[in-house]
Scaffold this active site. Structure first.
Site, PDB file in Angstrom:
ATOM      1  N   ASP A 161      51.051  45.931  44.690  1.00  0.00           N
ATOM      2  CA  ASP A 161      52.016  45.730  45.743  1.00  0.00           C
ATOM      3  C   ASP A 161      53.633  46.073  45.083  1.00  0.00           C
ATOM      4  O   ASP A 161      53.964  46.161  44.113  1.00  0.00           O
ATOM      5  CB  ASP A 161      52.420  44.319  46.190  1.00  0.00           C
TER       6      ASP A 161
ATOM      7  N   TYR B 215      45.961  38.149  36.427  1.00  0.00           N
ATOM      8  CA  TYR B 215      47.339  38.181  37.268  1.00  0.00           C
ATOM      9  C   TYR B 215      47.779  36.760  37.013  1.00  0.00           C
ATOM     10  O   TYR B 215      47.373  35.956  36.818  1.00  0.00           O
ATOM     11  CB  TYR B 215      47.021  38.389  38.765  1.00  0.00           C
TER      12      TYR B 215
ATOM     13  N   ASP C 181      52.897  37.210  51.717  1.00  0.00           N
ATOM     14  CA  ASP C 181      53.792  37.052  50.569  1.00  0.00           C
ATOM     15  C   ASP C 181      55.372  36.641  50.812  1.00  0.00           C
ATOM     16  O   ASP C 181      55.681  36.536  52.106  1.00  0.00           O
ATOM     17  CB  ASP C 181      53.625  38.458  49.717  1.00  0.00           C
TER      18      ASP C 181
ATOM     19  N   ARG D  13      47.383  37.873  47.330  1.00  0.00           N
ATOM     20  CA  ARG D  13      48.048  37.344  48.269  1.00  0.00           C
ATOM     21  C   ARG D  13      47.215  36.406  49.416  1.00  0.00           C
ATOM     22  O   ARG D  13      47.598  35.353  49.736  1.00  0.00           O
ATOM     23  CB  ARG D  13      48.785  38.429  49.249  1.00  0.00           C
TER      24      ARG D  13
END
Length: 296
Positions: free
Chosen positions: A37, A65, A79, A171
């Site tokens: 992203d 992550y 987000d 997300r």
């Protein structure tokens, strides 16, 4: 130039922009796998020149992550960049979060977000979302190895480390965790620590790479260790460069090869590419003939 760079993508630019900057520096074709992203940071491996042939072989399914999950609100984009569309005062405790995380590990189903690069009728979903359109998306199977709380940043936010497979939307995971806890949640900060064998601790900035690309390009076979090596005699070099089939009994009689297996092939200490052995024949799958630091 040919090779792979373990690039660090900073927040604030798209993956496409990062790839473009690498292409400007190397002046040849480039490719990548695993888009980040725009507001996310972290590992973005990029293949250069002939190394682009190995995209499907090099990038493992496992990614790691670190994400800050913010409870108490839900946004249009899942987000921090989106508009808040729902607020909820039910903020879960660390114990409550830990209790629900097993529901999100192993093979689960996840509905891809509207703000994603998936396509429908030739248009990316985020393009439709920006027009205010919502369309039905089918749930997809994904695999999450583990999720752990590694910190707390405020009364409403926690830091999670997620180890997951390809196709996982962090997300969406954050929003789904919030829903499961009778709360609301969105992804506030995201950092990708690793993609397969590429780690953030070994990554290089766009600026560093642009100054001296050759210093950071790595040989593709360094990331192909899952395939056993074959060392072919010099007389086979031209055949291998041309992608010719190799008869094992004629050229490699002393090698013990497994049926239907893929091998890394070397000749005169050069990585030649990948080949698959079947029915007494070694068939080149992908040819990579030059030393990594030459020019196209």
């Amino acid at each position: 130039m040919n090779g792979i760079v373990n690039l660090y993508k900073p927040p604030g630019i798209t993956s496409a922009k990062a790839v473009y900057k690498v292409k400007q520096a190397v002046k040849t074709k480039v490719g990548h796998a695993g888009t980040l992203d725009p507001e996310a940071a972290g590992v973005l491996p990029i293949l250069v020149g002939r190394a682009t042939k190995f995209t499907d072989y090099i990038f493992g399914n496992t990614k790691t992550y670190v994400v800050e999950i913010m409870f108490g609100a839900k946004t249009t984009t899942q987000d921090a960049t989106g508009e808040i569309i729902l607020k909820n005062d039910n903020i879960p405790s660390a114990e409550e979060i830990i209790a629900v995380l097993p529901k999100f590990t192993g093979q689960i189903q996840q509905v891809p977000p509207m703000y994603s690069a998936l396509k429908r009728d030739g248009l990316k979903l985020y393009e439709l979302a920006r027009k205010g359109l919502q369309i039905e998306r089918e749930a997809r199977n994904i695999f999450i190895d583990s999720i752990n709380i590694i910190g707390k940043t405020s009364e409403k936010s926690y830091i999670l480390r997620v180890v997951c497979g390809k196709g996982t939307y962090i997300r969406t995971l954050c929003e789904d965790i919030g829903t499961a806890l009778n709360s609301a949640a969105y992804m506030n900060v995201l950092i990708r620590e690793s993609v397969g064998e590429f780690y953030i601790s070994d990554s290089v900035s766009i600026e560093e790479f642009s100054v001296n690309p050759l210093a950071y390009l790595k040989e593709p076979d360094l990331y192909l260790k899952e395939f056993k090596p074959i060392y072919a005699p010099t007389k086979l070099k031209k055949l291998l460069e041309n992608g010719a089939k190799i008869n094992k009994e004629q050229f490699l009689p002393k090698l013990s090869l497994e049926e239907e297996s893929v091998y890394r092939i070397y000749c005169d200490d050069l990585f030649m590419g990948l080949g698959k052995y079947k029915n007494n024949i070694l068939r080149p799958q992908l040819v990579y003939t030059a030393q990594i630091l030459d020019t196209d």
